[in-house]
Design a protein around this motif. Sequence first.
Motif, PDB file in Angstrom:
ATOM      1  N   ARG A   1      -3.745   2.864  -4.945  1.00 15.80           N
ATOM      2  CA  ARG A   1      -2.725   2.839  -3.892  1.00 15.80           C
ATOM      3  C   ARG A   1      -2.059   1.472  -3.756  1.00 15.80           C
ATOM      4  O   ARG A   1      -1.092   1.342  -3.004  1.00 15.80           O
TER       5      ARG A   1
ATOM      6  N   ILE B   1       0.848  -1.187   0.000  1.00 16.51           N
ATOM      7  CA  ILE B   1       0.000   0.000   0.000  1.00 16.51           C
ATOM      8  C   ILE B   1       0.886   1.241   0.000  1.00 16.51           C
ATOM      9  O   ILE B   1       1.761   1.396   0.855  1.00 16.51           O
ATOM     10  N   ASP B   2       0.653   2.119  -0.965  1.00 14.05           N
ATOM     11  CA  ASP B   2       1.411   3.364  -1.085  1.00 14.05           C
ATOM     12  C   ASP B   2       2.917   3.136  -1.154  1.00 14.05           C
ATOM     13  O   ASP B   2       3.710   3.957  -0.688  1.00 14.05           O
ATOM     14  N   ARG B   3       3.304   1.990  -1.705  1.00 10.94           N
ATOM     15  CA  ARG B   3       4.728   1.643  -1.879  1.00 10.94           C
ATOM     16  C   ARG B   3       5.503   1.650  -0.557  1.00 10.94           C
ATOM     17  O   ARG B   3       6.691   1.947  -0.511  1.00 10.94           O
ATOM     18  N   GLN B   4       4.794   1.261   0.499  1.00 12.47           N
ATOM     19  CA  GLN B   4       5.416   1.222   1.822  1.00 12.47           C
ATOM     20  C   GLN B   4       5.960  -0.158   2.165  1.00 12.47           C
ATOM     21  O   GLN B   4       6.627  -0.334   3.193  1.00 12.47           O
TER      22      GLN B   4
ATOM     23  N   GLU C   1      -9.587   2.425  -3.286  1.00 15.74           N
ATOM     24  CA  GLU C   1      -8.151   2.468  -2.964  1.00 15.74           C
ATOM     25  C   GLU C   1      -7.277   1.804  -4.023  1.00 15.74           C
ATOM     26  O   GLU C   1      -6.066   1.675  -3.838  1.00 15.74           O
TER      27      GLU C   1
END
Length: 283
Positions: free
Chosen positions: A256, A211-214, A253
């Motif tokens: 994301r 998620i969100d490149r985390q 989402e």
Amino acid sequence: MSLQLTAADHSRDRAGLTYIYPVLSRRAGGISIGVNFNTNNACNWQCIYCQVPDLRVGAAPELDFGLLEAELRGFLEQVRSGAFFRRFEVPEDQRTIKDIAISGNGEPTSVPRFAEAVELIGRIATEAGLFPASRYVLITNGSLVHQPKVQEGLKALSRFGGEVWFKLDSATPAGRRLINKAGQGIEASLNNLVLASGCCRTKVQICLVDIDRQGFAEQERTALLEALQAVKKRSGVREILLYTIARPSLQPEAGRLGRMPEPVMRAFAEALRALGFEVSISL
């Protein structure tokens, strides 16, 4: 237009039926006959990676048992005759049914008369000679397992040699709110997992999504390992199905989300194996 089955398309209306749909399943490793109780696209969770269109909060509607029986018997006759495999352009080396999976467009255990539905499907599949070569699977978020009617259904599933695939994507409150939009806390979920395993063979299915490149946050990783270690002490759960997203989400989402990198998946699988679990990975 080609009707060829692919792992990238799990359309519920592919066969033109109300309750029955065929898919090429990565986790099953072949053709899966899906059973969709949630024809209203309603679920009590709203997972951010879900591929159900127009997903809404709610429960499955009443089942038309006569239609369910007619569709399943008719579909299995198409399989027996080979018409199904020809129609959907299934390669010769994949012309076996790996499982019948109660899954669909929402939480299936929310359907009224759940246990009766499990029994009906199991009886028809048995008469058709699918078991034990094919598996009988319930894919669930496990949120309703504390209900006696659901436990009755799981015991019926067990009588047909079936198994439960119990969703556990996060063990932190923040992660469960973000990934699953689940109102149920982790302790209640783990209690239900233990209850499920007492009724039927149960595997944990974990979807790791970036998620969100985390990537895979250490807090999430640690919490899952601790939760599963606790479950292992309290139950006979020993099998984990680990996977990441393969198809685009149809939720707000979607933009994301990304696939969890393979090295991260394999490293987590090894950590789970170190706890004594058998782990299969779908990349």
